[in-house]
Design a protein around this motif. Structure first.
Motif, mmCIF file in Angstrom:
data_model
loop_
_atom_site.group_PDB
_atom_site.id
_atom_site.type_symbol
_atom_site.label_atom_id
_atom_site.label_comp_id
_atom_site.label_asym_id
_atom_site.label_seq_id
_atom_site.Cartn_x
_atom_site.Cartn_y
_atom_site.Cartn_z
ATOM 1 N N TYR A 67 0.870 -1.178 0.000
ATOM 2 C CA TYR A 67 0.000 0.000 0.000
ATOM 3 C C TYR A 67 0.906 1.226 0.000
ATOM 4 N N ASN A 85 -6.538 -2.461 6.861
ATOM 5 C CA ASN A 85 -6.567 -3.400 5.735
ATOM 6 C C ASN A 85 -6.182 -4.827 6.127
ATOM 7 N N ILE A 305 -4.094 6.261 -0.144
ATOM 8 C CA ILE A 305 -3.343 5.236 -0.859
ATOM 9 C C ILE A 305 -3.519 5.463 -2.360
ATOM 10 N N THR A 308 -1.685 0.197 -4.963
ATOM 11 C CA THR A 308 -1.755 -1.022 -4.188
ATOM 12 C C THR A 308 -2.083 -2.207 -5.078
ATOM 13 N N ALA A 313 -8.735 -2.865 -0.948
ATOM 14 C CA ALA A 313 -8.101 -1.980 0.025
ATOM 15 C C ALA A 313 -8.975 -0.780 0.372
ATOM 16 N N LYS A 315 -8.697 2.716 0.655
ATOM 17 C CA LYS A 315 -7.665 3.611 0.124
ATOM 18 C C LYS A 315 -7.561 4.938 0.838
#
Length: 317
Positions: A67, A85, A305, A308, A313, A315
């Motif tokens: 990530y 996560n 994020i 990834t 995820a 984010k």
């Protein structure tokens, strides 16, 4: 089917250590039966080739998820992103520099599996290899924060900690923007067993934590988990008011009885400077709390994020 452990590793400019820590974890987890693992590498806006190294590792090992933040949000945000996560029944946080020995993981897992604990945490029993000034200030910090806050933080505590899913959910329920993980782990409670070990030097590179960064981090921890500084500023104000009143009475009495002239400007300038310094100090304390409140009410995400290999995820959160 065996349980799953999520291993969260925040990384900032760790291109020299990322391969080493991943290989060490892989060898360690091969010794553990009935436990699957996933490795969550969180790139905290590194300016070197950390992300590229993560991507290559993920291509070779499907257990690895990376990530990458859009910028540097700080270690606390990286830990939080990893916890958000993580999918494991157990979750462990550790550093990438090998100062958190991966070989302790089997013992930590065994404790959670066989003993009535919700968390296994680690602490260093020595600070060999650290500058004396940093070590001295660290000890002062732990003594101070344990005296003025409700959360008890063990001296030498590391972020290397294995937790059950229940504890992780409790940690995530504390969604404040200004995070201090050591304090949060202590505040949520749960039964914790401490494992002690000797200080381990970084496997490569230099620490990212300078003295001033650590000082700022400690101030954030005190402000986040105690209102004693505000009380101190209030007490200082009361004390200075009382002292000023006594000084006024003393000057009036001396003038009326003894006819002594009032002291000249040097003493007056010193008093004004001293009182002004106290006022600025108290305003600075209140400013710290006000700035924390300002950041909280804006409700900005802790991290963003941008890259990834985890399709599910979170984010930004």
């Amino acid at each position: 089917m065996g349980k799953l452990i999520s291993i969260v590793i925040p990384c900032y400019n760790e291109e020299k250590t990322i391969n080493i820590i991943c290989e060490a974890i892989q060898k360690t987890m091969e010794q553990v039966d009935d436990i699957e693992y996933e490795l969550l590498l969180v790139n905290d806006g590194s300016s070197d080739d950390t992300l590229e190294k993560m991507q290559k590792l993920a291509e070779k090992n499907t257990r690895i998820k990376y990530y990458s933040f859009s910028r540097n949000f700080g270690k606390e945000a990286a830990i939080y992103a990893g916890l958000c996560n993580a999918k494991g029944d157990y979750v462990v946080t550790m550093d990438a520099d090998m100062q958190d020995p991966p070989e302790l993981l089997p013992k930590m897992l065994e404790i959670l599996e066989t003993e009535p604990y919700d968390s296994v945490a680690t602490r260093r029993v020595s600070r060999a290899g650290e500058p004396l000034v940093r070590s001295a200030f660290a000890r002062i910090f732990y003594k101070l924060i344990n005296r003025i806050s409700d959360a008890e933080i063990v001296d030498g505590a590391r972020d290397y900690r294995l937790m059950t899913r229940a504890m992780v959910q409790s940690v995530l329920s504390l969604s404040e923007y200004n995070r201090f993980s050591k304090g949060i782990f202590a505040w949520v409670g749960y039964r914790t067993k401490w494992i002690e070990y000797e200080n381990v030097k970084r496997v490569d590179g230099e620490t990212k934590w300078s003295f001033w960064k650590l000082l700022k981090y400690s101030i954030d921890g005190i402000v986040n988990f105690s209102n004693v500084p505000l009380m101190i500023s209030s007490y200082l104000g009361i004390a200075m008011t009382f002292v000023s009143f006594l000084a006024i009475v003393f000057i009036i009495v001396r003038k009326m009885i003894f006819g002594d002239p009032v002291s000249g400007w040097p003493s007056l300038a010193c008093i004004i400077t001293f009182v002004g310094g106290i006022q600025l100090f108290c305003m600075g304390i209140m400013g710290q709390y006000l700035s924390k409140t300002y950041m909280e009410v804006k409700k900005r995400p802790h991290y963003v994020i941008c890259c990834t290999n985890d399709d599910g995820a979170q984010k930004n959160k």
